[in-house]
Design an enzyme around this catalytic site. Structure first.
Site, PDB file in Angstrom:
ATOM      1  N   PHE A 147       0.862  -1.193   0.000  1.00  0.00           N
ATOM      2  CA  PHE A 147       0.000   0.000   0.000  1.00  0.00           C
ATOM      3  C   PHE A 147       0.891   1.233   0.000  1.00  0.00           C
ATOM      4  CE2 PHE A 147      -2.383   3.566   1.504  1.00  0.00           C
ATOM      5  CZ  PHE A 147      -3.543   3.472   0.761  1.00  0.00           C
TER       6      PHE A 147
ATOM      7  N   ASP B 215       9.134   3.101   2.130  1.00  0.00           N
ATOM      8  CA  ASP B 215       7.932   3.858   2.469  1.00  0.00           C
ATOM      9  C   ASP B 215       7.691   3.676   3.965  1.00  0.00           C
ATOM     10  OD1 ASP B 215       5.409   4.833   2.955  1.00  0.00           O
ATOM     11  OD2 ASP B 215       4.494   3.951   1.168  1.00  0.00           O
TER      12      ASP B 215
ATOM     13  N   LYS C  16       2.175  11.188   7.228  1.00  0.00           N
ATOM     14  CA  LYS C  16       1.324  10.926   8.387  1.00  0.00           C
ATOM     15  C   LYS C  16       1.758  11.679   9.651  1.00  0.00           C
ATOM     16  CE  LYS C  16      -1.257   7.154   6.669  1.00  0.00           C
ATOM     17  NZ  LYS C  16      -1.002   5.938   5.908  1.00  0.00           N
TER      18      LYS C  16
HETATM   19  C1  LIG Z   1      -1.127   6.026   4.387  1.00  0.00           C
HETATM   20  C2  LIG Z   1      -0.040   5.516   3.561  1.00  0.00           C
HETATM   21  C3  LIG Z   1       0.277   6.088   2.315  1.00  0.00           C
HETATM   22  C4  LIG Z   1      -0.555   7.182   1.684  1.00  0.00           C
HETATM   23  O1  LIG Z   1      -0.627   8.337   2.443  1.00  0.00           O
HETATM   24  P1  LIG Z   1      -1.802   9.404   2.167  1.00  0.00           P
HETATM   25  O2  LIG Z   1      -1.444  10.563   3.046  1.00  0.00           O
HETATM   26  O3  LIG Z   1      -3.094   8.748   2.551  1.00  0.00           O
HETATM   27  O4  LIG Z   1      -1.755   9.735   0.719  1.00  0.00           O
HETATM   28  C5  LIG Z   1       1.369   5.599   1.625  1.00  0.00           C
HETATM   29  N1  LIG Z   1       2.116   4.592   2.132  1.00  0.00           N
HETATM   30  C6  LIG Z   1       1.836   4.018   3.306  1.00  0.00           C
HETATM   31  C7  LIG Z   1       2.714   2.912   3.812  1.00  0.00           C
HETATM   32  C8  LIG Z   1       0.745   4.442   4.056  1.00  0.00           C
HETATM   33  O5  LIG Z   1       0.446   3.837   5.214  1.00  0.00           O
END
Ligand SMILES: *Cc1c(COP(=O)(O)O)cnc(C)c1O
Length: 406
Positions: free
Chosen positions: A147, A232, A261
């Site tokens: 994700f 990520d 985040k």
């Molecule tokens: C939440 C998340 C995203 C996307 O972030 P948004 O601010 O919702 O666009 C990307 N990678 C990971 C691992 C995430 O948990």
């Protein structure tokens, strides 16, 4: 009487969202009107412990006073200059990020998906300008069950059919391999491979923790093939797993680090890509940008959010409380639980398929004052704000035990 009047208050807000909003989420029927630390309240005054933390955007808890102060002070100065001009805030945040992480360069954006897109542009341009990959041939390797956000490019390399359905055609240049399989990475690399993009723990994918040594092995493989390792850490970073970044558990460093985040302390969206002088040096003025990226309001908030993480030792808290919570969850005897896994305060409880999906368990938790959300159908994610107290977790564990033993 009072209760039925206020229940209809919550219902009124839910109905408004259903009537006027796009139907792209299926929230638990809880309306949050106010929040503080790890706690939230609905319009009836019913109190809940937030064990989702907005998918780890609220590591510092709701409305941390120091972060709210930074927000208010900066709001009284200037909120937005655009990157057409400089501000008194962005440079100071960039400097703090370098001090904390050791990465000399950061490119700031707003949302996580934008930061991932920025990382994709970075590694591709590095591939062409530095590695010497022929034009438009760059390949990026990613993992099944990933994700990384919801833009069209990103969902194009998702393995989740629903995330893709109806949104094609998708950008080429991505190759999927199994998560946790370092040999698959070795086999997938070609002379045109520029990067391997991966989560240290798959969060949305169901709190999937790879076997020990995985990141070390992929680090070694990427280095050997001159392929950039892009991590990520949007969900795993900034204290959640018991370290400032999850890669510290394996004592490696990615070439490209993606954060988001909790960088905004649950107050404002702000994200970034961190890297070396050489890699970030591929950008020239006009190559990339964002109107709100690096705005002074978000930068002031981010600086306070980072200060809170460090000064309140939130990664250490996550490590300590995570160990406690994992031990207690594993001690719950329940015929419904298939697995309990996680690192720090990023914990997944997988419900057996024979016990049905996880969502009804989340609904029962909500009735007992715990907000948690299922991911991938069978997994309940427990990721409270890192400021949560041990006695609050003890109370939560009693409620969780009651639901799992029902
Ligand atoms: C939440 C998340 C995203 C996307 O972030 P948004 O601010 O919702 O666009 C990307 N990678 C990971 C691992 C995430 O948990």
């Amino acid at each position: 009487m009072a209760a039925s009047v206020s229940v209809s208050t919550s219902q009124r807000h839910i109905d408004l969202e259903l009537k006027y909003g796009a139907n792209n989420y299926l929230p638990l029927p809880v309306v949050i009107e106010r929040a503080e630390g790890p706690w939230v309240w609905d319009p009836d005054g019913k109190k809940y412990l937030d064990m989702l933390s907005a998918y780890s955007a609220l590591n510092q808890g709701h409305r941390h006073p120091r972060i709210i102060d930074a927000l208010k002070n900066q709001a009284d100065q200037v909120t937005l200059v655009s990157r057409a001009f400089h501000s008194t805030q962005m440079g100071r945040l960039l400097e703090l990020l370098t001090t904390l992480t050791g990465y000399p360069k950061t490119l700031l954006m707003n949302t996580g998906a934008e930061a991932v897109e920025t990382a994709l542009k970075t590694v591709r341009k590095w591939g062409y300008k530095v590695k010497g990959v022929p034009a438009d041939q760059a390949e990026i390797i990613v993992c099944r069950n990933n994700f990384h956000g919801r833009t069209t490019t990103i969902v194009g390399f998702s393995s989740e059919e629903q995330y893709r359905d109806g949104f094609g055609p998708f950008a080429p240049g991505f190759k999927l391999i199994d998560y946790g399989d370092s040999e698959a990475l070795e086999h997938a690399i070609t002379p045109h491979t520029v990067a391997f993009l991966v989560e240290p723990i798959q969060g949305e994918g169901g709190i999937i923790v790879p076997s020990a040594g995985y990141l070390q092995r992929v680090r070694e493989i990427c280095t050997r093939h001159n392929v950039l390792l892009a991590l990520d850490e949007i969900q795993t970073g900034l204290g959640r797993t018991g370290k400032l970044f999850a890669f510290e558990h394996e004592d490696i460093r990615p070439d490209v680090l993606i954060v988001g985040k909790a960088l905004g302390g649950g107050v404002l969206p702000i994200s970034g890509v961190l890297s070396s002088e050489e890699i970030m040096g591929v950008f020239k003025p006009g190559d990339h940008g964002s109107t709100f990226g690096g705005n002074p309001l978000a930068c002031a908030v981010a600086r306070a959010s980072l200060a809170v993480l460090v000064e309140e030792k939130l990664p250490e808290r996550a490590a300590r409380l995570g160990k406690f919570m994992m031990k207690e969850l594993r001690a719950i005897e329940s015929k419904h639980v298939a697995d309990v896994r996680g690192v720090g305060l990023l914990i997944g409880v997988e419900i057996k398929v024979s016990s049905g999906p996880a969502r009804p368990f989340c609904e029962r938790l909500r009735d007992l004052g715990i907000l948690a959300k299922e991911t991938h159908g069978q997994v309940i994610r427990f990721a409270p704000p890192l400021v949560v107290r041990k006695r609050e977790l003890k109370w939560a564990l009693e409620q969780i035990a009651a639901v799992l033993q029902d």
